[in-house]
Scaffold this motif. Structure first.
Motif, mmCIF file in Angstrom:
data_model
loop_
_atom_site.group_PDB
_atom_site.id
_atom_site.type_symbol
_atom_site.label_atom_id
_atom_site.label_comp_id
_atom_site.label_asym_id
_atom_site.label_seq_id
_atom_site.Cartn_x
_atom_site.Cartn_y
_atom_site.Cartn_z
ATOM 1 N N ALA A 1 14.423 36.759 -97.752
ATOM 2 C CA ALA A 1 13.155 37.203 -97.158
ATOM 3 C C ALA A 1 13.411 38.083 -95.935
ATOM 4 O O ALA A 1 12.789 39.141 -95.772
ATOM 5 N N ALA A 2 14.332 37.649 -95.069
ATOM 6 C CA ALA A 2 14.652 38.431 -93.877
ATOM 7 C C ALA A 2 15.310 39.753 -94.254
ATOM 8 O O ALA A 2 15.013 40.800 -93.665
ATOM 9 N N SER A 3 16.197 39.715 -95.245
ATOM 10 C CA SER A 3 16.872 40.930 -95.687
ATOM 11 C C SER A 3 15.887 41.937 -96.265
ATOM 12 O O SER A 3 15.965 43.143 -95.987
ATOM 13 N N ALA A 4 14.934 41.445 -97.055
ATOM 14 C CA ALA A 4 13.939 42.333 -97.646
ATOM 15 C C ALA A 4 13.055 42.959 -96.578
ATOM 16 O O ALA A 4 12.748 44.160 -96.620
ATOM 17 N N GLU A 5 12.658 42.156 -95.586
ATOM 18 C CA GLU A 5 11.799 42.681 -94.521
ATOM 19 C C GLU A 5 12.569 43.670 -93.657
ATOM 20 O O GLU A 5 12.023 44.707 -93.241
ATOM 21 N N GLN A 6 13.829 43.375 -93.386
ATOM 22 C CA GLN A 6 14.654 44.308 -92.613
ATOM 23 C C GLN A 6 14.809 45.647 -93.338
ATOM 24 O O GLN A 6 14.726 46.712 -92.723
ATOM 25 N N ALA A 7 14.996 45.591 -94.648
ATOM 26 C CA ALA A 7 15.134 46.818 -95.432
ATOM 27 C C ALA A 7 13.850 47.645 -95.379
ATOM 28 O O ALA A 7 13.898 48.881 -95.290
ATOM 29 N N GLN A 8 12.696 46.971 -95.427
ATOM 30 C CA GLN A 8 11.430 47.686 -95.351
ATOM 31 C C GLN A 8 11.203 48.278 -93.958
ATOM 32 O O GLN A 8 10.689 49.397 -93.828
ATOM 33 N N LEU A 9 11.589 47.551 -92.929
ATOM 34 C CA LEU A 9 11.508 48.101 -91.573
ATOM 35 C C LEU A 9 12.360 49.354 -91.443
ATOM 36 O O LEU A 9 11.965 50.346 -90.825
ATOM 37 N N ASP A 10 13.538 49.296 -92.031
ATOM 38 C CA ASP A 10 14.452 50.433 -92.002
ATOM 39 C C ASP A 10 13.839 51.613 -92.748
ATOM 40 O O ASP A 10 13.877 52.760 -92.279
ATOM 41 N N LEU A 11 13.275 51.342 -93.914
ATOM 42 C CA LEU A 11 12.693 52.398 -94.737
ATOM 43 C C LEU A 11 11.516 53.086 -94.054
ATOM 44 O O LEU A 11 11.366 54.313 -94.139
#
Length: 334
Positions: free
Chosen positions: A221-231
């Protein structure tokens, strides 16, 4: 007139933009028998931290900071020339900065310190891609990889570096301000070891295993949210710029506009780092840094609290990041 210490003499050389004086200080210390790693840590690295603080306190401009850094690069080169005569011990290390990490000097200092202890060092330089790192490991083979990371925004790409080295079976040593003051973030990203300084890096490198271990899993969950923040990083920054009073009021001042944009970038990078490592401390540390930088430039202290509210509102679609802001983006908790 009181005679300057070598450290004060070196710092005076940086202030005067005198490369010859600076390299002369380190060369004389080496000639006098001072340990090269001590010269790197107690003179060059210590002075470089002061350079950063002078910018933070608004005493120096970005141009002043860059000029001083160029001199410290030359001084580190002088130490590197000196230690090149030390016999190699048959072990090699690849030293690099991950993508988004453009501060090459710390990596140069670590490489020089390891070379002073007989390591055959190769420096790939700033902002290296994971693909380039992997190819270099395949083509040349190394006993270890050392990764320097000064900015929080480079922690995600540092993780990809660690993954690439681990896939090749090579242990990793990490260090730099982005990792903080202990090994929590380093362990969360899967590094084999962490070092707080060049002296510590030398010791840690000697104790590395011959192969890397298994990488720890990052929360999906944290990894997915971090990736979206990055995107969506750029879009979020622009949204904040349109709403933060400090950026609206400074739109006609290019220098201050660039500064406020940097503070917004740093705030999002801190959230990204916290999500990726499970360590919330970068958020409070960044809030304090933003407050200190802005107050040094006579900005309204209330603007940091305003930014915290805007972040929480803007990140409505990022529940983990939003909760981190609400809990940790405060000056008191830093």
């Amino acid at each position: 007139m009181r005679e300057l210490t070598p450290l004060a003499d070196y710092q005076q050389a940086l202030a005067n933009r005198n490369r010859t004086q600076a390299t002369g200080v380190v060369t004389q210390l080496l000639t006098d028998g001072v340990d090269p790693v001590t010269v790197l840590t107690d003179v060059i690295a210590t002075s470089q931290r002061e350079v950063g603080m002078r910018w933070q306190r608004a005493e120096w401009t970005v141009a002043d900071e860059h000029a001083a850094t160029a001199i410290s690069v030359a001084a580190t080169g002088a130490v590197a020339d000196f230690v090149s005569a030390i016999p190699l011990r048959g072990r090699s290390v690849l030293v690099a900065c991950a993508e988004r990490e453009f501060h090459e000097l710390p990596a140069m200092i670590i490489a020089c310190a390891l070379r002073a202890h007989g390591w055959d060092t190769t420096v790939l330089g700033a902002a290296t891609s994971p693909m380039r790192l992997s190819q270099h490991l395949v083509d040349h083979g190394h006993d270890a990889v050392a990764i320097s990371c000064s900015v929080l925004g480079a922690l995600p790409t540092t993780r990809r570096f660690i993954e690439a080295a681990t896939a090749a079976g090579v242990p990793t040593l990490v260090g730099g301000p982005a990792f903080g003051y202990d090994d929590v973030r380093a362990r969360a990203l899967g590094a084999t070891a962490w070092a707080s300084s060049a002296h510590a890096a030398v010791t840690a490198m000697e104790g590395l295993p011959t192969v890397s271990g298994v990488l720890p899993e990052i929360s999906p969950a944290a990894s997915a949210e971090q990736a979206q923040l990055d995107l969506h990083h750029r879009r979020i920054v622009e949204s904040l710029r349109e709403r933060w009073s400090l950026t609206r009021d400074s739109s006609q001042n290019t220098m201050f506009a660039n500064l406020t944009r940097d503070t917004l970038n740093q705030a999002l990078h801190a959230l990204s780092a916290a999500l990726l490592t499970g360590d919330p401390r970068p958020i409070a540390e960044t809030a304090w840094w933003i407050s200190d930088v802005l107050q040094a430039r006579d900005a309204d202290p209330a603007s940091v609290a305003e930014l915290a509210g805007l972040l929480a509102d803007t990140l409505a679609d990022y529940p983990l990041a939003r909760e981190l802001v609400r809990t940790h983006f405060t000056i008191e908790s830093s």
